[in-house]
Scaffold this motif. Structure first.
Motif, mmCIF file in Angstrom:
data_model
loop_
_atom_site.group_PDB
_atom_site.id
_atom_site.type_symbol
_atom_site.label_atom_id
_atom_site.label_comp_id
_atom_site.label_asym_id
_atom_site.label_seq_id
_atom_site.Cartn_x
_atom_site.Cartn_y
_atom_site.Cartn_z
ATOM 1 N N TYR A 5 0.853 -1.187 0.000
ATOM 2 C CA TYR A 5 0.000 0.000 0.000
ATOM 3 C C TYR A 5 0.889 1.236 0.000
ATOM 4 C CZ TYR A 5 -3.993 -2.785 1.818
ATOM 5 O OH TYR A 5 -5.005 -3.698 2.003
ATOM 6 N N LEU A 6 0.455 2.244 -0.718
ATOM 7 C CA LEU A 6 1.071 3.558 -0.667
ATOM 8 C C LEU A 6 -0.035 4.533 -0.322
ATOM 9 C CD1 LEU A 6 3.681 5.269 -1.252
ATOM 10 C CD2 LEU A 6 2.705 5.667 -3.526
ATOM 11 N N LEU A 50 3.811 0.687 2.624
ATOM 12 C CA LEU A 50 3.711 -0.444 3.542
ATOM 13 C C LEU A 50 3.676 -1.737 2.735
ATOM 14 C CD1 LEU A 50 0.875 0.994 5.800
ATOM 15 C CD2 LEU A 50 3.297 0.784 6.421
ATOM 16 N N GLU A 51 4.362 -2.763 3.221
ATOM 17 C CA GLU A 51 4.389 -4.063 2.562
ATOM 18 C C GLU A 51 4.175 -5.151 3.589
ATOM 19 O OE1 GLU A 51 7.741 -3.203 -0.819
ATOM 20 O OE2 GLU A 51 8.462 -3.775 1.165
ATOM 21 N N ILE A 75 -5.411 6.176 0.189
ATOM 22 C CA ILE A 75 -4.562 5.143 -0.389
ATOM 23 C C ILE A 75 -4.392 5.461 -1.875
ATOM 24 C CG2 ILE A 75 -4.319 2.688 -0.923
ATOM 25 C CD1 ILE A 75 -5.801 2.097 1.689
ATOM 26 N N LEU A 76 -3.140 5.670 -2.274
ATOM 27 C CA LEU A 76 -2.825 6.004 -3.658
ATOM 28 C C LEU A 76 -2.620 4.759 -4.511
ATOM 29 C CD1 LEU A 76 -0.220 8.838 -2.996
ATOM 30 C CD2 LEU A 76 -2.677 9.082 -3.422
ATOM 31 N N GLU A 77 -2.059 3.720 -3.914
ATOM 32 C CA GLU A 77 -1.779 2.463 -4.611
ATOM 33 C C GLU A 77 -2.034 1.297 -3.671
ATOM 34 O OE1 GLU A 77 -0.538 1.856 -7.772
ATOM 35 O OE2 GLU A 77 -0.376 3.976 -8.325
ATOM 36 N N SER A 78 -2.581 0.249 -4.224
ATOM 37 C CA SER A 78 -2.765 -1.005 -3.500
ATOM 38 C C SER A 78 -2.450 -2.114 -4.495
ATOM 39 C CB SER A 78 -4.206 -1.122 -2.994
ATOM 40 O OG SER A 78 -4.410 -2.372 -2.397
ATOM 41 N N ASN A 79 -1.344 -2.807 -4.259
ATOM 42 C CA ASN A 79 -0.854 -3.796 -5.220
ATOM 43 C C ASN A 79 -0.555 -5.132 -4.564
ATOM 44 O OD1 ASN A 79 -0.630 -1.810 -7.391
ATOM 45 N ND2 ASN A 79 1.104 -1.003 -6.238
#
Length: 130
Positions: A5-6, A50-51, A75-79
């Protein structure tokens, strides 16, 4: 596969001691929960990567969302990723230089080489523009 997550949040009135306290807490708690990442604070906003295991990140994001020290969490990115970008960082604080000209150079030397190019671009833009 693990999750990544970013997010960005606003925290305009934190002292250096309060930011250090957040980092100390992260360094203490994250390894037990299998969480790694990095944190940038520009004096007004946090940008945090965060990972870890999806369930652990969801739990952490709930705690972050309820933390009164910052607001406007987005949350800008969730991968889903194969391997961590920050495997050795329980929570690495990346300090951005005061001078915008120096920020890019400093960040390039600090950010992990394994960081996804898209995430790197978002992080660089955050640091350089703020």
């Amino acid at each position: 596969m693990i999750s990544q997550y970013l997010y960005i949040s606003t925290a305009p009135s934190l002292s250096r001691d309060e930011v250090d306290s957040i980092l100390d807490s992260s360094a203490r708690n994250n390894p037990a929960n299998g969480i790694t990442g990095l944190l940038i604070y520009n004096g007004r906003n946090f940008l945090q990567l965060l990972e870890g295991d999806e369930a652990e990140l969801v739990s952490l994001m709930v705690r972050i969302t309820h933390d009164p020290r910052h607001t406007g969490i987005s949350i800008l990115e969730s991968n889903r990723i194969e391997r961590r970008s920050c495997p050795d960082w329980a929570m690495k604080r990346i300090v951005i230089a005061e001078s915008p000209e120096k920020r890019r150079e400093l960040l390039e030397s600090e950010l992990p080489e394994t960081l996804d190019a898209g995430l790197r671009k978002v992080i660089m833009n955050f640091a350089v523009l703020n």
